[in-house]
Design a protein around this motif. Structure first.
Motif, PDB file in Angstrom:
ATOM      1  N   ARG A 113       0.818  -1.302  -0.195  1.00  0.00           N
ATOM      2  CA  ARG A 113       0.021   0.125  -0.046  1.00  0.00           C
ATOM      3  C   ARG A 113       0.860   1.438  -0.027  1.00  0.00           C
ATOM      4  O   ARG A 113       0.446   2.270  -0.713  1.00  0.00           O
ATOM      5  N   SER A 114       1.871   1.366   0.814  1.00  0.00           N
ATOM      6  CA  SER A 114       2.801   2.774   0.803  1.00  0.00           C
ATOM      7  C   SER A 114       3.575   2.846  -0.498  1.00  0.00           C
ATOM      8  O   SER A 114       4.043   3.940  -0.716  1.00  0.00           O
ATOM      9  N   GLY A 115       3.667   1.488  -1.199  1.00  0.00           N
ATOM     10  CA  GLY A 115       4.633   1.741  -2.343  1.00  0.00           C
ATOM     11  C   GLY A 115       6.076   1.760  -2.105  1.00  0.00           C
ATOM     12  O   GLY A 115       6.970   1.817  -2.958  1.00  0.00           O
ATOM     13  N   LYS A 116       6.451   1.626  -0.689  1.00  0.00           N
ATOM     14  CA  LYS A 116       7.801   1.429  -0.431  1.00  0.00           C
ATOM     15  C   LYS A 116       8.089   0.036   0.135  1.00  0.00           C
ATOM     16  O   LYS A 116       7.222  -0.707   0.550  1.00  0.00           O
ATOM     17  N   ALA A 117       9.166  -0.373   0.021  1.00  0.00           N
ATOM     18  CA  ALA A 117       9.449  -1.592   0.459  1.00  0.00           C
ATOM     19  C   ALA A 117       9.296  -1.801   1.855  1.00  0.00           C
ATOM     20  O   ALA A 117      10.056  -0.908   2.700  1.00  0.00           O
ATOM     21  N   ALA A 118       8.963  -2.950   2.404  1.00  0.00           N
ATOM     22  CA  ALA A 118       8.785  -2.899   3.932  1.00  0.00           C
ATOM     23  C   ALA A 118      10.418  -3.280   4.593  1.00  0.00           C
ATOM     24  O   ALA A 118      11.118  -3.849   3.988  1.00  0.00           O
ATOM     25  N   ARG A 119      10.340  -2.272   5.640  1.00  0.00           N
ATOM     26  CA  ARG A 119      11.711  -2.543   6.345  1.00  0.00           C
ATOM     27  C   ARG A 119      11.477  -3.263   7.814  1.00  0.00           C
ATOM     28  O   ARG A 119      10.663  -2.677   8.522  1.00  0.00           O
ATOM     29  N   PRO A 120      12.414  -4.251   8.275  1.00  0.00           N
ATOM     30  CA  PRO A 120      12.084  -4.689   9.450  1.00  0.00           C
ATOM     31  C   PRO A 120      12.528  -3.716  10.585  1.00  0.00           C
ATOM     32  O   PRO A 120      13.236  -2.716  10.372  1.00  0.00           O
ATOM     33  N   LYS A 121      11.458  -3.910  11.476  1.00  0.00           N
ATOM     34  CA  LYS A 121      11.570  -2.942  12.563  1.00  0.00           C
ATOM     35  C   LYS A 121      13.113  -3.350  13.628  1.00  0.00           C
ATOM     36  O   LYS A 121      13.250  -4.345  13.611  1.00  0.00           O
ATOM     37  N   GLY A 122      13.716  -2.477  14.031  1.00  0.00           N
ATOM     38  CA  GLY A 122      14.922  -2.434  14.894  1.00  0.00           C
ATOM     39  C   GLY A 122      16.070  -2.923  13.963  1.00  0.00           C
ATOM     40  O   GLY A 122      17.198  -3.348  14.778  1.00  0.00           O
ATOM     41  N   GLY A 123      15.893  -3.366  12.616  1.00  0.00           N
ATOM     42  CA  GLY A 123      17.182  -3.858  11.954  1.00  0.00           C
ATOM     43  C   GLY A 123      17.815  -2.893  11.229  1.00  0.00           C
ATOM     44  O   GLY A 123      18.604  -3.244  10.368  1.00  0.00           O
ATOM     45  N   GLY A 124      17.616  -1.711  11.460  1.00  0.00           N
ATOM     46  CA  GLY A 124      18.112  -0.619  10.573  1.00  0.00           C
ATOM     47  C   GLY A 124      19.428  -0.291  11.119  1.00  0.00           C
ATOM     48  O   GLY A 124      19.895  -0.658  11.973  1.00  0.00           O
ATOM     49  N   LYS A 125      20.193   0.845  10.242  1.00  0.00           N
ATOM     50  CA  LYS A 125      21.578   1.215  10.840  1.00  0.00           C
ATOM     51  C   LYS A 125      21.744   2.405  11.614  1.00  0.00           C
ATOM     52  O   LYS A 125      22.366   2.738  12.241  1.00  0.00           O
ATOM     53  N   HIS A 126      20.421   2.891  11.831  1.00  0.00           N
ATOM     54  CA  HIS A 126      20.413   4.101  12.400  1.00  0.00           C
ATOM     55  C   HIS A 126      20.146   3.756  14.015  1.00  0.00           C
ATOM     56  O   HIS A 126      19.261   2.964  14.260  1.00  0.00           O
ATOM     57  N   THR A 127      20.671   4.624  14.778  1.00  0.00           N
ATOM     58  CA  THR A 127      20.306   4.527  16.217  1.00  0.00           C
ATOM     59  C   THR A 127      19.104   5.280  16.588  1.00  0.00           C
ATOM     60  O   THR A 127      18.853   6.625  16.332  1.00  0.00           O
ATOM     61  N   SER A 128      18.324   4.534  17.439  1.00  0.00           N
ATOM     62  CA  SER A 128      17.038   5.126  17.670  1.00  0.00           C
ATOM     63  C   SER A 128      17.398   6.139  18.955  1.00  0.00           C
ATOM     64  O   SER A 128      18.374   6.516  19.515  1.00  0.00           O
ATOM     65  N   PHE A 129      16.343   6.883  19.224  1.00  0.00           N
ATOM     66  CA  PHE A 129      16.449   8.258  20.180  1.00  0.00           C
ATOM     67  C   PHE A 129      16.565   7.533  21.504  1.00  0.00           C
ATOM     68  O   PHE A 129      17.394   8.203  22.269  1.00  0.00           O
ATOM     69  N   GLY A 130      16.005   6.639  21.780  1.00  0.00           N
ATOM     70  CA  GLY A 130      16.097   5.818  23.154  1.00  0.00           C
ATOM     71  C   GLY A 130      17.562   5.663  23.469  1.00  0.00           C
ATOM     72  O   GLY A 130      18.106   5.568  24.532  1.00  0.00           O
ATOM     73  N   SER A 131      18.300   4.802  22.505  1.00  0.00           N
ATOM     74  CA  SER A 131      19.614   4.458  22.541  1.00  0.00           C
ATOM     75  C   SER A 131      20.664   5.830  22.788  1.00  0.00           C
ATOM     76  O   SER A 131      21.599   5.769  23.492  1.00  0.00           O
ATOM     77  N   TRP A 132      20.220   6.545  22.156  1.00  0.00           N
ATOM     78  CA  TRP A 132      20.970   8.151  22.230  1.00  0.00           C
ATOM     79  C   TRP A 132      20.661   8.498  23.581  1.00  0.00           C
ATOM     80  O   TRP A 132      21.743   9.015  24.260  1.00  0.00           O
ATOM     81  N   VAL A 133      19.622   8.709  24.250  1.00  0.00           N
ATOM     82  CA  VAL A 133      19.446   8.946  25.506  1.00  0.00           C
ATOM     83  C   VAL A 133      20.166   8.112  26.579  1.00  0.00           C
ATOM     84  O   VAL A 133      20.948   8.767  27.432  1.00  0.00           O
ATOM     85  N   ILE A 134      20.255   6.835  26.325  1.00  0.00           N
ATOM     86  CA  ILE A 134      21.029   6.018  27.224  1.00  0.00           C
ATOM     87  C   ILE A 134      22.619   6.420  27.270  1.00  0.00           C
ATOM     88  O   ILE A 134      23.397   6.321  27.997  1.00  0.00           O
ATOM     89  N   LEU A 135      22.869   6.511  25.783  1.00  0.00           N
ATOM     90  CA  LEU A 135      24.398   6.871  25.656  1.00  0.00           C
ATOM     91  C   LEU A 135      24.892   8.306  26.239  1.00  0.00           C
ATOM     92  O   LEU A 135      25.986   8.394  26.810  1.00  0.00           O
ATOM     93  N   ALA A 136      23.660   9.175  26.043  1.00  0.00           N
ATOM     94  CA  ALA A 136      24.096  10.412  27.023  1.00  0.00           C
ATOM     95  C   ALA A 136      24.227  10.243  28.557  1.00  0.00           C
ATOM     96  O   ALA A 136      25.143  10.953  29.215  1.00  0.00           O
ATOM     97  N   CYS A 137      23.539   9.599  28.930  1.00  0.00           N
ATOM     98  CA  CYS A 137      23.374   9.220  30.617  1.00  0.00           C
ATOM     99  C   CYS A 137      24.645   8.528  30.801  1.00  0.00           C
ATOM    100  O   CYS A 137      25.092   9.127  31.732  1.00  0.00           O
ATOM    101  N   VAL A 138      25.128   7.690  30.077  1.00  0.00           N
ATOM    102  CA  VAL A 138      26.450   6.962  30.492  1.00  0.00           C
ATOM    103  C   VAL A 138      27.532   7.622  30.119  1.00  0.00           C
ATOM    104  O   VAL A 138      28.502   7.947  31.213  1.00  0.00           O
ATOM    105  N   ALA A 139      27.605   8.606  29.461  1.00  0.00           N
ATOM    106  CA  ALA A 139      28.651   9.641  29.008  1.00  0.00           C
ATOM    107  C   ALA A 139      28.634  10.765  30.070  1.00  0.00           C
ATOM    108  O   ALA A 139      29.642  10.949  30.788  1.00  0.00           O
ATOM    109  N   GLY A 140      27.372  11.027  30.723  1.00  0.00           N
ATOM    110  CA  GLY A 140      27.142  11.893  31.851  1.00  0.00           C
ATOM    111  C   GLY A 140      27.766  11.327  33.022  1.00  0.00           C
ATOM    112  O   GLY A 140      28.416  12.032  33.870  1.00  0.00           O
ATOM    113  N   VAL A 141      27.406  10.239  33.335  1.00  0.00           N
ATOM    114  CA  VAL A 141      27.979   9.724  34.742  1.00  0.00           C
ATOM    115  C   VAL A 141      29.594   9.405  34.755  1.00  0.00           C
ATOM    116  O   VAL A 141      30.211   9.551  35.480  1.00  0.00           O
TER     117      VAL A 141
END
Length: 153
Positions: A113-141
């Motif tokens: 329906r979207s005309g785009k190929a389906a992309r598996p969730k969580g399997g992309g190369k980009h880091t999600s926002f939640g991962s960035w928040v965790i990395l920022a917290c670890v760096a802060g500690v």
């Protein structure tokens, strides 16, 4: 008619599957369930006096039945062999309808329906926002630990 269907279904069940359950429906038909093959067959009175409507379908996860995939009208006077052959054909059609689809290809009759190929969730190369928040917290500690060690050293 329902007694004849019940007797025929019992004979048919023995021919089709070693393990089976036969029960009567409220509508007067009879159902044969093969749990081990995840298929079911239904025999119901058809329009003619000596005819049965034979339907076949799948048994879904959890034991519920999917709607019939295929059906045929068979004269009961033709014998159990003809009825069994018809049932096997209908079961084969029901099994063919659920054959796995190759990755990247849509099932027959369905469009992407979207005309785009389906992309598996969580399997992309980009880091999600939640991962960035965790990395920022670890760096802060780590930064806080280095700062406090340097100041009180």
């Amino acid at each position: 008619m329902s007694a004849q269907l019940r007797d025929t279904a019992g004979e048919l069940a023995e021919i089709l599957w070693r393990e089976h359950t036969v029960y009567r429906e409220r509508s007067g038909g009879v159902v044969i369930r093969g749990e081990h093959v995840r298929r079911w067959i239904s025999l119901a009175p058809a329009g003619g006096r000596d005819e049965a409507l034979v339907r076949a379908g799948r048994i879904l996860d959890g034991g519920t039945t999917a709607p019939a995939r295929s059906e045929a009208v068979v004269p009961l006077s033709a014998g159990t062999g003809v009825l069994a052959a018809t049932c096997r054909r209908l079961l084969a059609e029901a099994a063919a309808d659920v054959a796995p689809v190759a990755p990247g290809r849509a099932a027959p009759g369905r469009s992407n329906r979207s005309g785009k190929a389906a992309r598996p969730k969580g399997g992309g190369k980009h880091t999600s926002f939640g991962s960035w928040v965790i990395l920022a917290c670890v760096a802060g500690v780590i930064a806080l630990y280095v700062y406090s060690t340097a100041m009180h050293g």
